[in-house]
Design a protein around this motif. Structure first.
Motif, PDB file in Angstrom:
ATOM      1  N   ASP A 146       0.820  -1.209   0.000  1.00  0.00           N
ATOM      2  CA  ASP A 146       0.000   0.000   0.000  1.00  0.00           C
ATOM      3  C   ASP A 146       0.857   1.263   0.000  1.00  0.00           C
ATOM      4  N   CYS A 147       2.172   1.091   0.062  1.00  0.00           N
ATOM      5  CA  CYS A 147       3.085   2.228   0.161  1.00  0.00           C
ATOM      6  C   CYS A 147       3.874   2.377  -1.144  1.00  0.00           C
ATOM      7  N   LEU A 148       3.569   3.406  -1.907  1.00  0.00           N
ATOM      8  CA  LEU A 148       4.256   3.645  -3.173  1.00  0.00           C
ATOM      9  C   LEU A 148       5.752   3.844  -2.953  1.00  0.00           C
ATOM     10  N   HIS A 149       6.115   4.577  -1.914  1.00  0.00           N
ATOM     11  CA  HIS A 149       7.520   4.809  -1.568  1.00  0.00           C
ATOM     12  C   HIS A 149       8.251   3.486  -1.381  1.00  0.00           C
ATOM     13  N   CYS A 150       7.654   2.569  -0.634  1.00  0.00           N
ATOM     14  CA  CYS A 150       8.279   1.267  -0.376  1.00  0.00           C
ATOM     15  C   CYS A 150       8.378   0.437  -1.657  1.00  0.00           C
ATOM     16  N   ASP A 151       7.342   0.473  -2.475  1.00  0.00           N
ATOM     17  CA  ASP A 151       7.353  -0.267  -3.739  1.00  0.00           C
ATOM     18  C   ASP A 151       8.457   0.237  -4.666  1.00  0.00           C
ATOM     19  N   ILE A 152       8.585   1.545  -4.775  1.00  0.00           N
ATOM     20  CA  ILE A 152       9.625   2.123  -5.632  1.00  0.00           C
ATOM     21  C   ILE A 152      11.001   1.744  -5.105  1.00  0.00           C
ATOM     22  N   ASN A 153      11.205   1.879  -3.808  1.00  0.00           N
ATOM     23  CA  ASN A 153      12.503   1.537  -3.232  1.00  0.00           C
ATOM     24  C   ASN A 153      12.832   0.062  -3.421  1.00  0.00           C
ATOM     25  N   GLN A 154      11.833  -0.800  -3.347  1.00  0.00           N
ATOM     26  CA  GLN A 154      12.063  -2.229  -3.568  1.00  0.00           C
ATOM     27  C   GLN A 154      12.496  -2.485  -5.014  1.00  0.00           C
ATOM     28  N   LEU A 155      11.842  -1.840  -5.975  1.00  0.00           N
ATOM     29  CA  LEU A 155      12.231  -1.992  -7.381  1.00  0.00           C
ATOM     30  C   LEU A 155      13.650  -1.485  -7.621  1.00  0.00           C
ATOM     31  N   VAL A 156      13.996  -0.345  -7.032  1.00  0.00           N
ATOM     32  CA  VAL A 156      15.337   0.206  -7.175  1.00  0.00           C
ATOM     33  C   VAL A 156      16.361  -0.751  -6.567  1.00  0.00           C
ATOM     34  N   GLN A 157      16.068  -1.269  -5.381  1.00  0.00           N
ATOM     35  CA  GLN A 157      16.987  -2.188  -4.712  1.00  0.00           C
ATOM     36  C   GLN A 157      17.189  -3.461  -5.527  1.00  0.00           C
ATOM     37  N   GLU A 158      16.111  -3.987  -6.115  1.00  0.00           N
ATOM     38  CA  GLU A 158      16.218  -5.191  -6.936  1.00  0.00           C
ATOM     39  C   GLU A 158      17.113  -4.942  -8.149  1.00  0.00           C
ATOM     40  N   ARG A 159      16.944  -3.800  -8.801  1.00  0.00           N
ATOM     41  CA  ARG A 159      17.798  -3.458  -9.949  1.00  0.00           C
ATOM     42  C   ARG A 159      19.250  -3.336  -9.512  1.00  0.00           C
ATOM     43  N   GLY A 196      22.813  -5.767 -10.493  1.00  0.00           N
ATOM     44  CA  GLY A 196      23.992  -5.207 -11.120  1.00  0.00           C
ATOM     45  C   GLY A 196      23.741  -3.923 -11.880  1.00  0.00           C
ATOM     46  N   ASP A 197      22.496  -3.436 -11.896  1.00  0.00           N
ATOM     47  CA  ASP A 197      22.203  -2.144 -12.507  1.00  0.00           C
ATOM     48  C   ASP A 197      22.641  -1.059 -11.528  1.00  0.00           C
ATOM     49  N   THR A 198      23.947  -0.803 -11.512  1.00  0.00           N
ATOM     50  CA  THR A 198      24.485   0.097 -10.490  1.00  0.00           C
ATOM     51  C   THR A 198      24.834   1.475 -11.030  1.00  0.00           C
ATOM     52  N   ASP A 199      24.375   1.793 -12.225  1.00  0.00           N
ATOM     53  CA  ASP A 199      24.600   3.136 -12.750  1.00  0.00           C
ATOM     54  C   ASP A 199      23.576   4.062 -12.109  1.00  0.00           C
ATOM     55  N   LEU A 200      23.982   4.685 -11.019  1.00  0.00           N
ATOM     56  CA  LEU A 200      23.065   5.510 -10.233  1.00  0.00           C
ATOM     57  C   LEU A 200      22.580   6.730 -11.009  1.00  0.00           C
ATOM     58  N   VAL A 201      23.384   7.235 -11.935  1.00  0.00           N
ATOM     59  CA  VAL A 201      22.963   8.377 -12.743  1.00  0.00           C
ATOM     60  C   VAL A 201      21.773   7.972 -13.613  1.00  0.00           C
ATOM     61  N   VAL A 202      21.854   6.809 -14.234  1.00  0.00           N
ATOM     62  CA  VAL A 202      20.755   6.328 -15.075  1.00  0.00           C
ATOM     63  C   VAL A 202      19.522   6.064 -14.227  1.00  0.00           C
ATOM     64  N   MET A 203      19.702   5.425 -13.074  1.00  0.00           N
ATOM     65  CA  MET A 203      18.561   5.135 -12.209  1.00  0.00           C
ATOM     66  C   MET A 203      17.901   6.422 -11.727  1.00  0.00           C
ATOM     67  N   ALA A 204      18.699   7.403 -11.328  1.00  0.00           N
ATOM     68  CA  ALA A 204      18.149   8.684 -10.877  1.00  0.00           C
ATOM     69  C   ALA A 204      17.400   9.372 -12.016  1.00  0.00           C
ATOM     70  N   SER A 205      17.932   9.300 -13.218  1.00  0.00           N
ATOM     71  CA  SER A 205      17.260   9.910 -14.372  1.00  0.00           C
ATOM     72  C   SER A 205      15.907   9.259 -14.627  1.00  0.00           C
ATOM     73  N   MET A 206      15.838   7.943 -14.467  1.00  0.00           N
ATOM     74  CA  MET A 206      14.568   7.238 -14.647  1.00  0.00           C
ATOM     75  C   MET A 206      13.539   7.679 -13.601  1.00  0.00           C
ATOM     76  N   LEU A 207      13.988   7.836 -12.363  1.00  0.00           N
ATOM     77  CA  LEU A 207      13.084   8.285 -11.305  1.00  0.00           C
ATOM     78  C   LEU A 207      12.593   9.707 -11.569  1.00  0.00           C
ATOM     79  N   VAL A 208      13.486  10.568 -12.042  1.00  0.00           N
ATOM     80  CA  VAL A 208      13.094  11.937 -12.368  1.00  0.00           C
ATOM     81  C   VAL A 208      12.098  11.944 -13.526  1.00  0.00           C
ATOM     82  N   GLU A 209      12.307  11.074 -14.502  1.00  0.00           N
ATOM     83  CA  GLU A 209      11.358  10.998 -15.612  1.00  0.00           C
ATOM     84  C   GLU A 209       9.978  10.583 -15.118  1.00  0.00           C
ATOM     85  N   SER A 210       9.937   9.641 -14.177  1.00  0.00           N
ATOM     86  CA  SER A 210       8.648   9.232 -13.600  1.00  0.00           C
ATOM     87  C   SER A 210       7.992  10.382 -12.846  1.00  0.00           C
ATOM     88  N   LEU A 211       8.782  11.161 -12.124  1.00  0.00           N
ATOM     89  CA  LEU A 211       8.238  12.327 -11.424  1.00  0.00           C
ATOM     90  C   LEU A 211       7.685  13.335 -12.423  1.00  0.00           C
TER      91      LEU A 211
END
Length: 77
Positions: free
Chosen positions: A3-16, A20-35
């Motif tokens: 029921d917590c969007l914050h927790c769901d997003i963090n779980q998806l990020v942690q799984e990636r 081995g998807d450790t390019d934090l710049v790319v991950m941050a860009s994806m999150l900003v695009e979603s915002l």
């Protein structure tokens, strides 16, 4: 999904990250695009307020979680 969007997003990020998807710049860009997509759902007249609020909340939460501030945000975790 929880029921917590914050927790769901963090779980998806942690799984990636763990896969081995450790390019934090790319991950941050994806999150900003979603915002950005979320903000664009709002009426045009509300978008500048949402952008300002999101940036303010982002700064406050980073300070709190980094230990530089003692509170005052709407962060739930």
């Amino acid at each position: 999904m929880s029921d917590c969007l914050h927790c769901d997003i963090n779980q998806l990020v942690q799984e990636r990250f763990e896969r081995g998807d450790t390019d934090l710049v790319v991950m941050a860009s994806m999150l900003v695009e979603s915002l950005a997509d979320l903000i664009l759902l709002a009426p045009e007249s509300d978008r500048s307020y949402l952008i300002a609020h999101a940036l303010s909340a982002f700064g406050q939460i980073v300070l709190e979680k980094g230990g530089a501030s003692d509170g005052g945000s709407d962060a739930t975790h």
